[in-house]
Enzyme design. Structure first.
Site, PDB file in Angstrom:
ATOM      1  N   GLY A  15     -23.028  55.625   2.074  1.00 32.09           N
ATOM      2  CA  GLY A  15     -22.889  54.816   3.285  1.00 32.09           C
ATOM      3  C   GLY A  15     -24.158  54.925   4.126  1.00 32.09           C
ATOM      4  NE  ARG A  18     -22.704  47.744   6.349  1.00 29.53           N
ATOM      5  CZ  ARG A  18     -21.428  47.687   6.700  1.00 29.53           C
ATOM      6  NH1 ARG A  18     -21.087  47.602   7.974  1.00 29.53           N
ATOM      7  NH2 ARG A  18     -20.474  47.726   5.779  1.00 29.53           N
ATOM      8  CG  ASN A  66     -16.336  51.837  -5.481  1.00 35.86           C
ATOM      9  OD1 ASN A  66     -16.237  52.676  -4.575  1.00 35.86           O
ATOM     10  ND2 ASN A  66     -15.279  51.224  -6.000  1.00 35.86           N
ATOM     11  CB  VAL A  67     -18.630  56.747  -3.384  1.00 33.69           C
ATOM     12  CG1 VAL A  67     -20.065  56.657  -2.916  1.00 33.69           C
ATOM     13  CG2 VAL A  67     -17.657  56.255  -2.317  1.00 33.69           C
ATOM     14  CB  SER A 145     -11.801  60.322  11.616  1.00 27.07           C
ATOM     15  OG  SER A 145     -11.128  59.740  12.706  1.00 27.07           O
ATOM     16  CE1 TYR A 158     -11.388  55.961   8.448  1.00 22.69           C
ATOM     17  CE2 TYR A 158     -10.366  56.895  10.410  1.00 22.69           C
ATOM     18  CZ  TYR A 158     -11.496  56.615   9.671  1.00 22.69           C
ATOM     19  OH  TYR A 158     -12.731  56.999  10.134  1.00 22.69           O
ATOM     20  CB  ALA A 160      -3.251  60.076   4.698  1.00 24.72           C
ATOM     21  CE  LYS A 162     -12.624  59.047   7.223  1.00 24.00           C
ATOM     22  NZ  LYS A 162     -13.955  59.313   6.682  1.00 24.00           N
TER      23      LYS A 162
END
Ligand SMILES: NC(=O)c1ccc[n+]([C@@H]2O[C@H](COP(=O)([O-])OP(=O)(O)OC[C@H]3O[C@@H](n4cnc5c(N)ncnc54)[C@H](OP(=O)(O)O)[C@@H]3O)[C@@H](O)[C@H]2O)c1
Length: 249
Positions: A15, A18, A66-67, A145, A158, A160, A162
């Site tokens: 990532g 950006r 794509n990771v 996060s 999201y 879960a 993180k």
């Protein structure tokens, strides 16, 4: 800006073209590191970022895959092996969100978010750690996060992913501590990037109001903390989560 020196260090930043990842790439380049910035497919943004960096010859490379795709990630690392290149630092910043309340969340959105955010971090860390173990040195930084700690409506997938990143980080940190590899999480609060810019203005205003510092953070502020964790001097910090959220709790 804090003065860091990463000459002779090579970093992978997923990532890295950006948002927070781009700020990390730029800060590492400014500190003399060689950086490979991984992105998913937004070639225009990646090229624009590369031009803006004006890095020296071979100092910045872009890699598009794509990771969450194990074969693609493995092929990427094999190419580095073939070139006899070693990796000192991995920053896993690639991430997505697909918000919806659980009752309305398509199963595919659940899987995709877990796949990119959590499985992607696992794949990249696994492949990096195999190589870092041989040279007995490495720094891995994952981006979690506060959502993973406190939860947010509409972000079960999201949150879960993180929370999973934190558990993954702490477990891996224990596995590799004796090999001089540290594994930590940075937990940014609301940071001014494309990631949140599409949210409705009333929602952004409500979020701003929740933050004791009453402003969103800057990607550069997160990058400085990531660079600190990537230094040799941060050797005794591992399995930790550093929250950069303007006091959000
Ligand atoms: N911004 C915030 O408020 C905030 C807060 C807490 C945590 N975070 C976390 O911080 C990280 C970075 O967020 P951001 O705000 O910088 O996001 P962003 O501005 O949306 O940038 C995302 C970056 O990740 C790349 N990417 C996405 N999916 C990928 C995949 N499957 N494989 C490879 N690369 C992929 C994108 O590539 P393309 O350009 O090709 O799409 C882009 O370079 C994420 O993990 C996010 O969860 C962000």
């Amino acid at each position: 800006m804090i003065h860091f020196d990463f000459h002779d260090r090579t970093a992978i930043v997923t990532g890295g073209t950006r948002g927070i990842g781009a700020a990390v790439t730029a800060a590492l380049l400014a500190a003399g590191a060689r950086v490979i910035a991984v992105y998913a497919g937004n070639h225009d943004a990646a090229k624009a970022f590369q031009e803006q960096c004006q890095a020296g010859d071979g100092q910045l490379e872009l890699a598009c895959f794509n990771v969450a795709n194990y074969q693609a990630a493995e092929a990427f690392f094999r190419r580095l092996d073939d070139q006899n290149r070693q990796i000192d630092i991995l920053v896993n910043s690639a991430g997505i969100r697909r918000d919806a309340i659980v009752a309305m969340m398509p199963e595919q959105d659940w899987r995709q978010v877990l796949d990119v955010n959590l499985t992607g971090a696992f794949i990249m860390a696994k492949l990096a750690v195999m190589r870092m173990s041989r040279k007995r040195y490495g720094r891995i930084i994952n981006i979690t996060s506060p959502s993973g700690r406190i939860g947010f409506e509409g972000q079960a997938n999201y949150a879960a992913s993180k929370a999973g990143q934190v558990a993954f980080t702490k477990s891996l940190a224990k596995e590799v501590a004796r090999r001089n590899i540290t594994v930590n999480c940075i937990s940014p609060g609301f940071i001014d990037t494309d990631f949140i810019s599409a949210l409705p203005e009333e929602q952004l205003a409500a979020y701003r109001e929740m933050i004791p510092k009453k402003r969103f953070g800057k990607a550069e502020e997160v990058a400085q903390a990531i660079l600190f964790l990537a230094t040799e001097e941060a050797d005794y910090i591992t399995g930790a989560v550093l929250e950069i959220s303007g006091g959000l709790s």
